[in-house]
Design a protein around this motif. Structure first.
Motif, mmCIF file in Angstrom:
data_model
loop_
_atom_site.group_PDB
_atom_site.id
_atom_site.type_symbol
_atom_site.label_atom_id
_atom_site.label_comp_id
_atom_site.label_asym_id
_atom_site.label_seq_id
_atom_site.Cartn_x
_atom_site.Cartn_y
_atom_site.Cartn_z
ATOM 1 N N VAL A 236 0.886 -1.257 -0.007
ATOM 2 C CA VAL A 236 0.110 0.046 0.119
ATOM 3 C C VAL A 236 1.091 1.140 0.044
ATOM 4 N N ARG A 237 2.034 1.010 0.354
ATOM 5 C CA ARG A 237 3.094 2.264 0.281
ATOM 6 C C ARG A 237 3.101 3.006 -0.883
ATOM 7 N N LEU A 238 2.912 2.109 -2.128
ATOM 8 C CA LEU A 238 3.088 2.597 -3.240
ATOM 9 C C LEU A 238 1.977 3.789 -3.863
ATOM 10 N N VAL A 239 0.897 3.783 -2.996
ATOM 11 C CA VAL A 239 -0.317 4.944 -3.366
ATOM 12 C C VAL A 239 0.067 6.047 -2.621
ATOM 13 N N VAL A 240 0.789 5.900 -1.610
ATOM 14 C CA VAL A 240 0.910 7.021 -0.470
ATOM 15 C C VAL A 240 1.523 8.402 -1.228
ATOM 16 N N PRO A 241 2.557 8.396 -2.108
ATOM 17 C CA PRO A 241 2.903 9.628 -2.871
ATOM 18 C C PRO A 241 1.735 10.207 -3.701
ATOM 19 N N ALA A 242 1.106 9.631 -4.181
ATOM 20 C CA ALA A 242 0.113 9.948 -5.310
ATOM 21 C C ALA A 242 -1.128 10.721 -4.306
ATOM 22 N N LEU A 243 -1.362 10.131 -3.182
ATOM 23 C CA LEU A 243 -2.410 10.747 -2.339
ATOM 24 C C LEU A 243 -2.030 12.090 -1.679
ATOM 25 N N LEU A 244 -0.741 11.991 -1.273
ATOM 26 C CA LEU A 244 -0.139 13.006 -0.655
ATOM 27 C C LEU A 244 -0.018 14.247 -1.627
ATOM 28 N N ALA A 245 0.443 14.037 -2.822
ATOM 29 C CA ALA A 245 0.601 14.910 -3.868
ATOM 30 C C ALA A 245 -1.005 15.711 -4.373
ATOM 31 N N TYR A 246 -2.075 14.834 -4.365
ATOM 32 C CA TYR A 246 -3.317 15.191 -4.603
ATOM 33 C C TYR A 246 -3.939 15.819 -3.325
ATOM 34 N N ARG B 58 -9.849 23.644 -1.311
ATOM 35 C CA ARG B 58 -10.923 22.614 -1.154
ATOM 36 C C ARG B 58 -10.285 21.748 0.036
ATOM 37 N N LEU B 59 -10.531 22.640 1.234
ATOM 38 C CA LEU B 59 -9.856 21.886 2.550
ATOM 39 C C LEU B 59 -10.573 20.761 2.908
ATOM 40 N N VAL B 60 -12.046 20.589 2.935
ATOM 41 C CA VAL B 60 -12.537 19.358 3.415
ATOM 42 C C VAL B 60 -12.166 18.284 2.705
ATOM 43 N N GLU B 61 -11.974 18.483 1.312
ATOM 44 C CA GLU B 61 -11.541 17.260 0.325
ATOM 45 C C GLU B 61 -10.069 16.981 0.662
ATOM 46 N N ALA B 62 -9.317 17.990 0.976
ATOM 47 C CA ALA B 62 -7.892 17.720 1.300
ATOM 48 C C ALA B 62 -7.759 16.969 2.592
ATOM 49 N N LEU B 63 -8.531 17.167 3.384
ATOM 50 C CA LEU B 63 -8.740 16.499 4.949
ATOM 51 C C LEU B 63 -9.060 14.931 4.616
ATOM 52 N N ASP B 64 -9.977 14.885 3.734
ATOM 53 C CA ASP B 64 -10.617 13.440 3.330
ATOM 54 C C ASP B 64 -9.238 12.580 2.849
ATOM 55 N N VAL B 65 -8.759 13.222 2.043
ATOM 56 C CA VAL B 65 -7.348 12.445 1.079
ATOM 57 C C VAL B 65 -6.549 12.154 2.228
ATOM 58 N N LEU B 66 -6.116 13.114 3.017
ATOM 59 C CA LEU B 66 -5.158 12.940 4.092
ATOM 60 C C LEU B 66 -5.633 11.764 5.323
ATOM 61 N N GLU B 67 -6.737 11.793 5.486
ATOM 62 C CA GLU B 67 -7.349 10.750 6.439
ATOM 63 C C GLU B 67 -7.232 9.354 5.672
ATOM 64 N N THR B 68 -7.760 9.455 4.328
ATOM 65 C CA THR B 68 -7.509 8.111 3.615
ATOM 66 C C THR B 68 -6.070 7.654 3.680
ATOM 67 N N THR B 69 -5.132 8.500 3.584
ATOM 68 C CA THR B 69 -3.657 8.205 3.459
ATOM 69 C C THR B 69 -3.479 7.398 4.833
ATOM 70 N N LEU B 70 -3.702 7.916 6.016
ATOM 71 C CA LEU B 70 -3.171 7.406 7.203
ATOM 72 C C LEU B 70 -4.049 6.038 7.565
ATOM 73 N N SER B 71 -5.497 6.047 6.804
ATOM 74 C CA SER B 71 -6.164 4.661 7.079
ATOM 75 C C SER B 71 -5.579 3.644 6.259
ATOM 76 N N VAL B 72 -5.192 3.960 5.040
ATOM 77 C CA VAL B 72 -4.795 2.752 3.915
ATOM 78 C C VAL B 72 -3.245 2.543 4.741
ATOM 79 N N GLY B 73 -2.457 3.448 4.733
ATOM 80 C CA GLY B 73 -1.060 3.313 5.285
ATOM 81 C C GLY B 73 -1.192 2.345 6.364
ATOM 82 N N GLY B 74 -2.022 2.459 7.397
ATOM 83 C CA GLY B 74 -2.206 1.531 8.550
ATOM 84 C C GLY B 74 -0.789 1.928 9.322
ATOM 85 N N GLY B 75 -0.282 0.482 9.588
ATOM 86 C CA GLY B 75 0.983 0.380 10.495
ATOM 87 C C GLY B 75 2.332 0.432 9.640
#
Length: 421
Positions: free
Chosen positions: A99-109, A118-135
């Motif tokens: 899953v780490r391979l998707v992190v750079p694209a999420l952070l760039a978006y 588009r702050l609420v949308e940006a927060l959604d993507v950042l929360e997705t990054t933390l959820s997908v990245g897990g541990g």
């Protein structure tokens, strides 16, 4: 649709569907981009660690459908490129089971969305990054995501959540001996404290960071701290003392985006001390050169304020109209500032009834967002509105003379006269 308050409950990634609701038609570009973002992030959700892995054929079906939808978006749009890249990164992550391979694209978006306010949308993507990245997130990615989430929360005036996120980022940074990110978390907490209106504590925290950054030779952190100190001093009624700090931050920054941001602050401070010429040099340069919507919008608001300071009615209306065109994307602090400075302009031109309406609107925005310092400033302006009638009769040339300036301020003003030449 304005991103002014988090919508993080209910349907996953519903923030992006708000564009569909606000579009003139489902086929309009904003609606299609919002729909595509929703689909791309739903595809990323298939990588969540607590979700049973889908069968390869099921993932490929959803991947193909999402990719086709994204490729039909406007080709000359930056967001299209982000979405197509995100879909490809999700495919690579699924195939490699990493899953780490998707992190750079999420952070760039997320960075792109934040820049577009588009702050609420940006927060959604950042929360997705933390959820997908897990541990499995790299420590640097984990810290960077926490810091960016905290910054977006602060811009949304969610100060409690922002301070928690900054503290979490600082603890992670300290655990991995990342001194730079640790300093950034402290600066962020100070900015959150300042957002609540506690200038004394914010200044104390920033001075502490500034001393540590200078000792460690961390130019990036030093620049941020210098800029923060400048904002605290200016907001606290000491703009002349703030100006050298802002100019030092401008000299320290390496990236153009940060340089434009602090130059906008500097323009505001120079206008406060009455140096409208230097302020307009700085702000016009920002309006021409900045690439992020937030920085451009701030510069336009201040140019509007410069025009009313000069009693330039035509210039005031020109800049005000440009600000009006972008107000639906402004976060609460910027929107309240726009209404406040529009009101001051109306009062300067003798339109007191319109000024009072705008001040009431500004006050409502600031109070709803918990922007205490702005509330105090708006209330002071509101109480003294009728007292400025005499000032409105002052000849324009009399308002254009700067106050007595220190040598440091005169040096900054002279340097700005040659900016971009």
């Amino acid at each position: 649709m304005t991103d002014t308050a988090p919508l993080r409950h209910g349907l996953s990634h519903a923030a992006f569907l708000g564009r569909l609701a606000g579009a003139s038609a489902p086929s309009a570009a904003p609606a299609r981009l919002g729909h595509a973002a929703f689909l791309a992030l739903r595809l990323v959700d298939l990588l969540l660690p607590d979700v049973a892995p889908p069968r390869s054929d099921a993932f490929r079906y959803q991947l193909t459908a999402t990719d086709q939808f994204c490729r039909a978006l406007p080709k000359d749009c930056t967001e299209t490129a982000h979405l197509v890249g995100l879909v490809h990164a999700a495919a690579d992550a699924f195939q490699a089971r990493d899953v780490r391979l998707v992190v750079p694209a999420l952070l760039a978006y997320a960075h792109y969305l934040e820049d577009e306010l588009r702050l609420v949308e940006a927060l959604d993507v950042l929360e997705t990054t933390l959820s997908v990245g897990g541990g499995v997130l790299r420590p640097s990615d984990h810290v960077a995501t926490r810091l960016r989430s905290a910054r977006v929360l602060r811009k949304l005036s969610e100060f409690d959540a922002a301070e928690e996120a900054y503290e979490a980022a600082g603890a992670l940074a300290a655990a991995s001996s990342d001194r730079h990110s640790e300093l950034l978390s402290r600066i962020g907490r100070a900015n959150a404290v300042m957002g609540r209106g506690n200038l004394r504590d914010a200044g104390r925290l920033l001075q502490s960071v500034l001393a540590d950054a200078e000792r460690l030779g961390d130019r990036g952190a030093e620049a941020l701290a210098q800029q923060g100190v400048a904002v605290v001093l200016s907001t606290g009624g000491q703009p002349a003392e703030a100006i050298p700090h802002a100019w030092r931050a401008f000299q320290l920054y390496d990236d153009e985006s940060s340089r434009m941001r602090v130059l906008g602050d500097l323009g505001t401070m120079l206008l406060t001390v009455g140096d409208a010429d230097a302020a307009e040099h700085a702000l016009a340069h920002v309006a021409r050169q900045a690439t992020t919507q937030e920085v451009v919008d701030n510069a336009l608001i201040e140019l509007m304020h410069c025009a009313s300071f000069r009693r330039d009615r035509v210039g005031f209306e020109r800049w005000r109209e440009r600000c009006e065109a972008g107000k639906d994307h402004m976060p609460p602090n910027m929107l309240a500032d726009f209404y406040l400075k529009s009101a001051i302009g109306r009062a300067r031109f003798g339109q007191f009834d319109r000024a009072e309406v705008l001040l009431t609107t500004a006050l409502g925005v600031a109070e709803a967002a918990g922007l205490h310092e702005l509330v105090f400033r708006i209330e002071r302006t509101k109480h003294g509105l009728r007292d400025c009638l005499e000032a409105c009769d002052t000849p324009p040339e009399a308002t254009a003379e700067p106050e007595c300036q220190s040598e440091a301020v005169r040096e900054v003003s002279a340097a700005l006269a040659h900016l971009g030449t």
